[in-house]
Design an enzyme around this catalytic site. Structure first.
Site, PDB file in Angstrom:
ATOM      1  N   ALA A  66       0.746  -1.205   0.017  1.00  0.00           N
ATOM      2  CA  ALA A  66       0.125   0.034   0.186  1.00  0.00           C
ATOM      3  C   ALA A  66       0.940   1.202   0.106  1.00  0.00           C
ATOM      4  CB  ALA A  66      -0.846  -0.043   1.352  1.00  0.00           C
ATOM      5  N   GLY A 110       0.469  -4.965   1.093  1.00  0.00           N
ATOM      6  CA  GLY A 110      -0.680  -5.065   0.050  1.00  0.00           C
ATOM      7  C   GLY A 110      -0.436  -5.857  -1.181  1.00  0.00           C
ATOM      8  N   GLU A 113      -0.499  -9.476  -0.735  1.00  0.00           N
ATOM      9  CA  GLU A 113      -1.844  -9.557  -0.594  1.00  0.00           C
ATOM     10  C   GLU A 113      -2.993  -9.676  -1.457  1.00  0.00           C
ATOM     11  OE1 GLU A 113      -1.974  -6.460   2.527  1.00  0.00           O
ATOM     12  OE2 GLU A 113      -2.939  -8.001   3.940  1.00  0.00           O
ATOM     13  N   GLU A 133       4.597  -5.243   7.111  1.00  0.00           N
ATOM     14  CA  GLU A 133       3.983  -4.222   7.849  1.00  0.00           C
ATOM     15  C   GLU A 133       4.355  -3.965   9.395  1.00  0.00           C
ATOM     16  OE1 GLU A 133       2.496  -6.821   5.917  1.00  0.00           O
ATOM     17  OE2 GLU A 133       0.691  -5.778   4.751  1.00  0.00           O
TER      18      GLU A 133
HETATM   19  N1  CO8 Z   1       4.527   3.149  -0.612  1.00  0.00           N
HETATM   20  C1  CO8 Z   1       5.010   4.243  -1.229  1.00  0.00           C
HETATM   21  N2  CO8 Z   1       5.976   4.328  -1.779  1.00  0.00           N
HETATM   22  C2  CO8 Z   1       6.929   3.060  -2.030  1.00  0.00           C
HETATM   23  C3  CO8 Z   1       6.524   2.074  -1.352  1.00  0.00           C
HETATM   24  C4  CO8 Z   1       5.347   1.874  -1.033  1.00  0.00           C
HETATM   25  N3  CO8 Z   1       4.818   0.942  -0.150  1.00  0.00           N
HETATM   26  N4  CO8 Z   1       7.679   1.334  -1.704  1.00  0.00           N
HETATM   27  C5  CO8 Z   1       8.388   1.895  -2.522  1.00  0.00           C
HETATM   28  N5  CO8 Z   1       7.988   2.936  -2.605  1.00  0.00           N
HETATM   29  C6  CO8 Z   1       8.843   4.290  -3.330  1.00  0.00           C
HETATM   30  C7  CO8 Z   1       9.972   4.663  -2.531  1.00  0.00           C
HETATM   31  O1  CO8 Z   1       9.704   5.614  -1.659  1.00  0.00           O
HETATM   32  C8  CO8 Z   1      10.944   5.416  -3.625  1.00  0.00           C
HETATM   33  O2  CO8 Z   1      10.464   6.637  -3.893  1.00  0.00           O
HETATM   34  P1  CO8 Z   1      11.365   7.711  -4.399  1.00  0.00           P
HETATM   35  O3  CO8 Z   1      12.361   7.372  -5.248  1.00  0.00           O
HETATM   36  O4  CO8 Z   1      10.345   9.046  -4.442  1.00  0.00           O
HETATM   37  O5  CO8 Z   1      12.185   7.952  -2.878  1.00  0.00           O
HETATM   38  C9  CO8 Z   1      10.649   4.333  -4.830  1.00  0.00           C
HETATM   39  O6  CO8 Z   1       9.554   3.672  -4.570  1.00  0.00           O
HETATM   40  C10 CO8 Z   1      11.755   3.278  -4.874  1.00  0.00           C
HETATM   41  O7  CO8 Z   1      11.780   2.646  -3.889  1.00  0.00           O
HETATM   42  P2  CO8 Z   1      13.236   2.452  -3.059  1.00  0.00           P
HETATM   43  O8  CO8 Z   1      14.274   3.351  -3.256  1.00  0.00           O
HETATM   44  O9  CO8 Z   1      13.233   2.182  -1.657  1.00  0.00           O
HETATM   45  O10 CO8 Z   1      13.871   0.952  -3.594  1.00  0.00           O
HETATM   46  P3  CO8 Z   1      14.692   0.090  -3.332  1.00  0.00           P
HETATM   47  O11 CO8 Z   1      15.124  -1.023  -4.365  1.00  0.00           O
HETATM   48  O12 CO8 Z   1      15.793   0.470  -2.444  1.00  0.00           O
HETATM   49  O13 CO8 Z   1      14.004  -0.797  -2.354  1.00  0.00           O
HETATM   50  C11 CO8 Z   1      11.756  -2.085  -1.230  1.00  0.00           C
HETATM   51  C12 CO8 Z   1      12.595  -1.504  -2.627  1.00  0.00           C
HETATM   52  C13 CO8 Z   1      12.353  -2.810  -0.496  1.00  0.00           C
HETATM   53  C14 CO8 Z   1      10.531  -2.472  -1.673  1.00  0.00           C
HETATM   54  C15 CO8 Z   1      11.669  -0.617  -0.529  1.00  0.00           C
HETATM   55  O14 CO8 Z   1      11.074   0.435  -1.330  1.00  0.00           O
HETATM   56  C16 CO8 Z   1      10.542  -1.005   0.579  1.00  0.00           C
HETATM   57  O15 CO8 Z   1      10.965  -1.595   1.471  1.00  0.00           O
HETATM   58  N6  CO8 Z   1       9.207  -0.399   0.306  1.00  0.00           N
HETATM   59  C17 CO8 Z   1       8.291  -0.557   1.302  1.00  0.00           C
HETATM   60  C18 CO8 Z   1       7.745  -1.992   1.358  1.00  0.00           C
HETATM   61  C19 CO8 Z   1       6.510  -1.910   2.506  1.00  0.00           C
HETATM   62  O16 CO8 Z   1       6.924  -1.791   3.554  1.00  0.00           O
HETATM   63  N7  CO8 Z   1       5.446  -2.602   2.135  1.00  0.00           N
HETATM   64  C20 CO8 Z   1       4.227  -2.456   2.828  1.00  0.00           C
HETATM   65  C21 CO8 Z   1       3.268  -1.294   2.922  1.00  0.00           C
HETATM   66  S1  CO8 Z   1       2.226  -1.438   4.271  1.00  0.00           S
HETATM   67  C22 CO8 Z   1       1.070  -2.205   3.421  1.00  0.00           C
HETATM   68  O17 CO8 Z   1       0.977  -2.831   2.282  1.00  0.00           O
HETATM   69  C23 CO8 Z   1      -0.214  -2.469   4.171  1.00  0.00           C
HETATM   70  C24 CO8 Z   1      -1.266  -3.125   3.485  1.00  0.00           C
HETATM   71  C25 CO8 Z   1      -2.697  -2.802   3.894  1.00  0.00           C
HETATM   72  C26 CO8 Z   1      -3.963  -3.236   2.917  1.00  0.00           C
HETATM   73  C27 CO8 Z   1      -3.706  -2.471   1.538  1.00  0.00           C
HETATM   74  C28 CO8 Z   1      -4.222  -1.047   1.799  1.00  0.00           C
HETATM   75  C29 CO8 Z   1      -4.357  -0.441   0.454  1.00  0.00           C
END
Ligand code: CO8
Length: 259
Positions: A66, A110, A113, A133
Site C-alpha cells: 500500500a 498489500g 496480499e 507491515e
Molecule cells: N509506498 C509508497 N512508496 C513506495 C513504496 C510503498 N509501499 N515502496 C516503494 N516506494 C517508493 C519509494 O519511496 C521510492 O520513491 P522515491 O524514489 O520517491 O524515494 C521508490 O518507490 C523506490 O523505492 P526504493 O528507493 O526504496 O527502492 P529499493 O530498491 O531501495 O527498495 C523496497 C525496494 C525494499 C521494496 C523498499 O522500497 C521498501 O521497503 N518499500 C516498502 C515496502 C513495504 O513496507 N510495504 C508494505 C506497505 S504497508 C501495506 O502494504 C499495508 C497493506 C494494507 C492493505 C492494503 C491497503 C491499500
C-alpha cells in the site's frame, strides 16, 4: 474508461491482461490504482470473449505494498469511517473468472496480499514475497494474516508477519504460496500459456472449479464436499459437458461454446 495507473490489453481475444503501472513508486497501491484495477477486472469479467485474466507488474515490482506516503497521516477515524481497503479491494474477490498473478520482483504488504487474492501465482525467479507491515507499526490489512497461513501454514506465516522477512521464489514455491517458478524472461510466456489453456475450456466448468476450490477455504470439509457435488451434478446440464465427453469418446478436440 481510461486508466492512468494500470494498462489493459487483451491477448488472442481471450485473455485480459492488466499491468500495474506506477513504476516510480514500485507500483505502490493507492486508492486510484485499486479503483482502476477493480473497474478493469469487472469489465473483463463481464466480457463473454474473455476466459481468463492476468494481473502483473514490472520486472522490479509486482507491487511494493500500500502507498505508505498516502497512509502516513491517516487517523483511525479516516480509515474506519472511510472503510479503508474494503471499498475498492473487494471487487477482486467478486470476479468469477480466473485471475492469475504473474509476479516478478517485490510483492510486499498489500502487494503480497493482492497476489494472494488472485486464483494462483506464477512467480519469476526474482520474486520476493513478504508482509513487512510490522516494521511500520501496523499489521496486514487486506487478508495477509488470513490467506498467508492458509497458503504456507502457521509457522511460516507467523515468521513472516512477526519478523517482516521476505521469502524468495524458491521458498515460496516450496511452501505452497506460488504454483510455479520460472525464469524472469519466461514469466509472461508461461503465464499466457496457462491462461490460454484455461480460456479454451468450458467457461462454466472453469467458473465452477474456481468457486468450488475457494469453498475449500471458507467452510468445513463436509460443506465443501457437498458444495462440490452439487456443482459437479449441475455441470451435466451443460452443452459443454456433452461436447467434452463426446470429443473424448470420438478422439477429437473439444470445441466449447460456454453453454
Ligand atoms: N509506498 C509508497 N512508496 C513506495 C513504496 C510503498 N509501499 N515502496 C516503494 N516506494 C517508493 C519509494 O519511496 C521510492 O520513491 P522515491 O524514489 O520517491 O524515494 C521508490 O518507490 C523506490 O523505492 P526504493 O528507493 O526504496 O527502492 P529499493 O530498491 O531501495 O527498495 C523496497 C525496494 C525494499 C521494496 C523498499 O522500497 C521498501 O521497503 N518499500 C516498502 C515496502 C513495504 O513496507 N510495504 C508494505 C506497505 S504497508 C501495506 O502494504 C499495508 C497493506 C494494507 C492493505 C492494503 C491497503 C491499500
Amino acid at each position: 474508461m481510461t486508466y492512468e495507473l494500470i494498462t489493459v490489453r487483451t491477448e488472442a481475444d481471450k485473455i485480459g491482461i492488466i499491468t500495474l503501472n506506477r513504476p516510480k513508486q514500485l507500483n505502490a497501491l493507492n486508492d486510484q490504482l485499486m479503483t482502476e484495477l477493480g473497474e478493469a477486472l469487472k469489465a473483463f469479467d463481464a466480457d463473454p470473449a474473455i476466459g481468463c485474466m492476468i494481473l502483473t507488474g514490472s520486472e522490479k515490482a509486482f507491487a511494493a505494498g500500500a502507498d505508505i506516503g498516502a497512509m502516513a497521516t491517516y487517523s483511525f477515524a479516516d480509515v474506519y469511517k472511510g472503510d479503508f481497503i474494503t471499498r475498492n479491494w473487494e471487487q477482486i474477490r467478486a470476479v468469477r473468472k480466473p485471475v492469475i498473478a504473474a509476479v516478478s520482483g517485490f510483492a510486499l504488504g498489500g502487494g503480497c496480499e493482492l497476489a494472494m487474492m488472485c486464483d494462483f501465482i506464477i512467480a519469476a525467479d526474482n520474486a520476493r514475497f513478504g508482509q513487512p507491515e510490522i516494521k511500520l507499526g501496523i499489521i496486514p490489512g487486506a487478508g495477509g494474516t488470513q490467506r498467508l497461513p492458509r497458503a504456507v501454514g502457521k509457522a511460516k506465516a507467523m515468521d513472516m508477519a512477526l519478523t517482516g522477512r521476505t521469502m524468495d521464489a524458491v521458498e515460496a514455491e516450496r511452501a505452497g504460496l506460488v504454483s510455479r517458478v520460472v525464469p524472469l524472461d519466461k514469466l509472461m510466456e508461461e503465464t499466457l500459456g496457462a491462461a490460454l489453456m484455461i480460456s479454451e475450456y468450458s467457461q462454466i466448468a472453469v467458473m465452477a472449479a474456481k468457486e468450488s476450490v475457494n469453498q475449500a477455504f471458507e467452510g468445513s470439509l463436509n460443506d465443501g464436499l457437498h458444495f462440490e457435488r452439487r456443482l459437479f451434478h449441475a455441470l451435466f446440464a451443460t452443452t459443454d459437458q456433452k461436447e467434452g465427453m463426446d470429443a473424448f469418446v470420438n478422439k477429437r478436440k473439444a470445441v466449447f461454446t460456454h453453454q
